[in-house]
Design an enzyme around this catalytic site. Structure first.
Site, short mmCIF file in Angstrom:
data_model
loop_
_atom_site.label_atom_id
_atom_site.label_comp_id
_atom_site.label_asym_id
_atom_site.label_seq_id
_atom_site.Cartn_x
_atom_site.Cartn_y
_atom_site.Cartn_z
N LYS A 57 -12.37 -14.24 -18.51
CA LYS A 57 -12.23 -12.98 -19.16
C LYS A 57 -11.67 -11.74 -18.32
O LYS A 57 -11.21 -10.89 -18.79
CB LYS A 57 -13.61 -12.47 -19.90
CG LYS A 57 -13.66 -13.49 -21.26
CD LYS A 57 -14.99 -12.80 -22.10
CE LYS A 57 -14.90 -13.92 -23.23
NZ LYS A 57 -16.14 -13.43 -24.09
N LYS A 93 -11.54 -17.75 -30.78
CA LYS A 93 -11.22 -16.58 -31.44
C LYS A 93 -10.51 -15.43 -31.17
O LYS A 93 -9.72 -14.78 -31.67
CB LYS A 93 -12.62 -15.66 -31.78
CG LYS A 93 -13.37 -16.14 -32.82
CD LYS A 93 -14.83 -15.28 -32.91
CE LYS A 93 -16.08 -15.91 -33.36
NZ LYS A 93 -17.23 -15.61 -32.76
N LYS A 107 -9.05 -24.72 -25.55
CA LYS A 107 -9.97 -24.66 -26.51
C LYS A 107 -9.65 -23.77 -27.70
O LYS A 107 -9.02 -22.65 -27.50
CB LYS A 107 -11.29 -24.34 -25.82
CG LYS A 107 -12.23 -23.47 -26.61
CD LYS A 107 -13.35 -23.01 -25.65
CE LYS A 107 -13.51 -21.46 -25.73
NZ LYS A 107 -14.83 -21.12 -26.66
#
Ligand code: ADP
Ligand code: TRP
Length: 356
Positions: free
Chosen positions: A114, A226, A223
């Site tokens: 992130k 969202k 993967k």
């Protein structure tokens, strides 16, 4: 007494089939096995670490509550609650912060994913013995924009998660495999606290499903997440969307239905999804579709997925018609959770010597 099970999901967007097959479906199966005392919560404090609109947050919370209930989590069997309604989570996090090293948190892959630039820069500075934050800010080689964009909550995220788990004395934590590293930290902090202050916490174990990492439809080497909505099959998608998304899912140029996650990522991912939904073994699923071409398989899979979620879609729609009912369920669950969490906090305060 039954073993205790705790897990949470962030209210940060619609749930996709990875969230469902890696976590939510398992929550329901574990609850219904009657073997555990279950706590399931909406991790709203965690979700504040990503950009969000305050006008949307309550909608996201109620939407996820409806997902939980429509999928089969039953407030009569499990405690369903909102993380921010139980202040002990934030309180224990602070205490755990004081026994957590910066190094342990810098190693977390989720943080590296992130905020890669920030982590790189912090590590370089630490290597140069520049640990003082003021010095960090004035160094020329720092990309301040990146550093300023990364909030401290993102760094501290796994410590809050540790508090979520340890407060309830969880033995088992059902999650997708991206969370296992955080659970490793949870065990390590429990051990550290127990060694220093006396036995207080249980070291929990993670519990994975057979599909702990559902892959992206568009890019099956990554993967499903969202953060890339275009690659997700959402569990409340309508049948036409499901059909189109599965039809357009990336598969190789072959034609035979073969399971080989090494070379046929896309097709194997679809076979995994199919097997997990029908509850059959992958080998049996492959046998069932042998002789069919990719598009026949994809059509059938779309029908299997749409049918599986038909009742869910209906229930969710009904639940969303009454915000009041959803809020009442969350408030009642949060009170029950707070009773348990507050007892643990009292013990913690006593152990570290701050209880009066
Ligand atoms: P996301 O990673 O999509 O933002 P969350 O972080 O809210 O989702 O994850 C909620 C739960 O779903 C966690 O237990 C997580 O491990 C699981 N999960 C997320 N993505 C996947 C996936 N692609 N496959 C399996 N489980 C997943
Ligand atoms: N970090 C988890 C995720 O992103 C959500 C979460 C927060 C969680 N606290 C937890 C999961 C405690 C299990 C237990 O998916």
């Amino acid at each position: 007494m039954k073993p205790i099970l705790v897990s949470g999901i962030q209210p940060s967007g619609r749930l996709h089939i990875g969230n469902y097959l890696g976590a939510l479906k398992n929550f329901v199966d574990l609850q219904d096995s009657d073997e555990y005392q279950c706590y399931f919560f909406i991790a709203d404090l965690h979700s504040l670490t990503e950009p969000f609109d305050p006008k949307e947050k309550q909608r996201q919370i109620l939407n996820l509550t409806a997902d939980f209930l429509a999928a089969g989590i039953d407030p009569k069997k499990s405690t369903i609650f909102l993380q921010s309604q139980v202040p002990a989570h934030s309180e224990l996090m602070w205490i755990l912060n004081t026994i957590t090293s910066m190094g342990e948190l810098l190693r977390m892959t989720q943080l590296k994913d992130k905020a890669p630039e920030t982590i790189k820069q912090i590590k370089e500075l630490i290597a140069k013995n520049m640990s003082d934050l003021e010095a960090i800010a004035i160094r020329e080689d720092i990309n301040e924009t990146q550093m300023n964009l990364t909030n401290v909550g993102l760094f501290d995220y796994p410590v809050l998660m540790t508090a979520d788990i340890l407060l309830y004395g969880a033995n088992i934590v059902p999650v997708g495999d991206d969370q296992l590293q955080h659970l490793e930290l949870t065990r390590s902090l429990a051990r550290k606290f127990n060694t220093r202050f006396g036995k207080t916490f249980i070291e929990p174990k993670g519990l994975l499903t057979k599909t702990p990492r559902v892959m992206s439809l568009k890019n099956p080497e990554k993967k499903m997440s969202k953060s890339q909505p275009e690659s997700c099959l959402f569990i409340d998608d309508d049948p036409e969307d499901i059909r189109q998304k599965i039809a357009r899912a990336t598969t190789d140029s072959g034609s035979e239905i073969i399971y080989d996650p090494e070379t046929k990522h896309g097709l194997s991912n679809l076979l995994d999804i199919c097997a997990a939904i029908t509850g059959k073994e992958v080998s049996m699923t492959v046998r069932e579709f042998s002789g069919k071409n990719y598009s026949e398989f994809k059509n059938q899979l779309a029908k299997i997925v749409s049918d599986h979620f038909a009742a869910f879609r209906e229930k969710k729609k009904k639940l969303l018609a009454s915000d009041k009912k959803l809020k009442t369920i969350l408030s009642a669950g949060s009170k029950k959770a707070a009773d348990v969490a507050d007892k643990k906090m009292a013990d913690v305060k006593n152990k570290i010597g701050i209880a009066l």
